[in-house]
Design an enzyme around this catalytic site. Structure first.
Site, PDB file in Angstrom:
ATOM      1  N   GLY A   1       0.765  -1.237   0.000  1.00 47.68           N
ATOM      2  CA  GLY A   1       0.000   0.000   0.000  1.00 47.68           C
ATOM      3  C   GLY A   1       0.796   1.286   0.000  1.00 47.68           C
TER       4      GLY A   1
ATOM      5  CE  LYS B   1       5.343  -3.563  -2.950  1.00 49.32           C
ATOM      6  NZ  LYS B   1       4.167  -3.255  -2.102  1.00 49.32           N
TER       7      LYS B   1
ATOM      8  CG  ASP C   1       1.898  -7.864  -5.449  1.00 47.85           C
ATOM      9  OD1 ASP C   1       1.157  -8.810  -5.108  1.00 47.85           O
ATOM     10  OD2 ASP C   1       1.854  -6.740  -4.934  1.00 47.85           O
TER      11      ASP C   1
ATOM     12  CD  GLU D   1       0.753   6.153   7.498  1.00 49.93           C
ATOM     13  OE1 GLU D   1       0.652   4.915   7.665  1.00 49.93           O
ATOM     14  OE2 GLU D   1      -0.136   6.851   6.992  1.00 49.93           O
TER      15      GLU D   1
ATOM     16  CB  CYS E   1      -7.112  21.537   5.742  1.00 54.34           C
ATOM     17  SG  CYS E   1      -7.247  19.737   5.845  1.00 54.34           S
TER      18      CYS E   1
ATOM     19  CB  CYS F   1      -4.091  19.523   5.581  1.00 58.06           C
ATOM     20  SG  CYS F   1      -5.385  19.066   4.406  1.00 58.06           S
TER      21      CYS F   1
END
Length: 336
Positions: free
Chosen positions: A31, A34, A58, A236, A275, A278
């Protein structure tokens, strides 16, 4: 001694300009984009190389979606390009994934050998997936592409793909050591089935040929002049954690890795001023970008934007691929 080293260029230009590269793997957590990155890299390579092949390992086979064109297990020219080809393989399918033509020959031996080979490798745990990679490598090497880009499956599959030459070398070595014992038994077996024209030496020769190719591929995979890995992540925690684990495993395997792509980044502009989400998102990603800068100061770190529309089709990929060569500038984009 210099305390503050200049950061390396934030692009993949170093890879595109490295003429000696034969194999480029693109991988990371699921996700993170790639396929978009590997397709974009292949497009840039097609500008400077004679022939480029992108292979999807994949099972999701997203390169068909990326280029908006159906690809199969046979290299197919990508629409809009003269020297870019694509193919999709499913490593879970083992030798059944290979084109039937590969096993055809003038006599029954070549046709029988596929089934016999499948039965033999099934007796060796973990080698089936590796053998499918091995056969694909054998086919690809025979086609003499200038460079091959792998759009890999999520991390676990990727590590098995990287390690497949050692697995195959070990497995085939066992088979070849046993071939003197196995060959007479196979000869008796096929004679009982009334296939007197089958030459069991054909199977042995296939294994010998494959082992020779895979030994060569194994040497190339560990040569930084010929093979490198590009890690794709997002800003993340879990993605960064997975990237660090992947880099450590690649280093253990002796695979060169000095490029990281941080994808789907939010670049704030005036339209985001009101925002709150954001602003919060931007604050989080800046935290992880700082960590990436500290952890990978000797890497080329390429930063790619989160776009309003998905990147799909040859024209979209061509446009997006420019961000791999020149760092993305949101101010320049806003003026267009």
């Amino acid at each position: 001694m210099v305390d503050n080293l200049e950061p390396l260029p934030a692009s993949l230009q170093n890879l595109v300009e490295q003429d000696s590269l034969k194999w480029i793997f693109v991988g990371g957590k699921g996700g993170v984009g790639k396929t978009t990155c590997s397709s974009s890299l292949a497009v840039q390579l097609a500008k400077v190389r004679e022939s480029v092949l992108i292979i999807s390992t994949d099972p999701a086979h997203n390169i068909s979606d990326a280029f908006d064109q159906k690809f199969t297990k046979v290299p197919t020219k990508v629409n809009g390009f003269d020297n870019l080809f694509a193919m999709e393989i499913d490593p879970n399918a083992g030798l059944n994934e290979l084109p039937e033509e590969y096993f055809e020959g003038e006599n029954e031996a070549l046709r029988v050998s596929k089934g016999v080979m499948q039965e033999m490798i099934n007796a060796l745990p973990g080698i089936d997936e590796a053998m499918s990679y091995a056969e694909v490598m054998k086919l690809v090497k025979g086609m003499n592409f200038s460079v091959v880009v792998f759009d890999t499956a999520p991390t676990g599959h990727t590590l098995r793909l990287i390690a497949f030459p050692q697995v195959v070398e070990k497995g085939l070595g066992k088979l070849l050591r046993l071939k003197m014992k196995v060959a007479p038994l196979l000869t008796q077996f096929v004679s009982m089935l009334g296939m007197a024209d089958v030459n069991v030496d054909t199977l042995s020769q296939k294994l010998d040929d494959m082992l020779r190719v895979i030994t060569q591929v194994n040497e190339q995979f560990k040569n930084p002049d010929q093979t490198t890995f590009v890690c794709v992540c997002i800003a993340e925690f879990f993605s960064l954690y997975e990237t660090e684990r992947l880099i450590q495993e690649l280093t253990k395997c002796g695979i060169d890795v000095h490029n990281i792509i941080v994808n789907q980044l939010l670049f704030l502009n005036n339209s985001h001023s009101s925002c709150k989400m954001c602003a919060s998102r931007y604050k989080i990603q800046e935290k992880y970008l700082d960590q990436i800068a500290d952890l990978y100061e000797d890497f080329h770190v390429t930063k790619l934007p989160l776009l309003e529309k998905e990147v799909r089709g040859p024209d979209s990929i061509k446009a997006f691929s420019e961000n791999l060569m020149t760092p993305y500038d949101p101010k320049a984009k806003s003026k267009e």
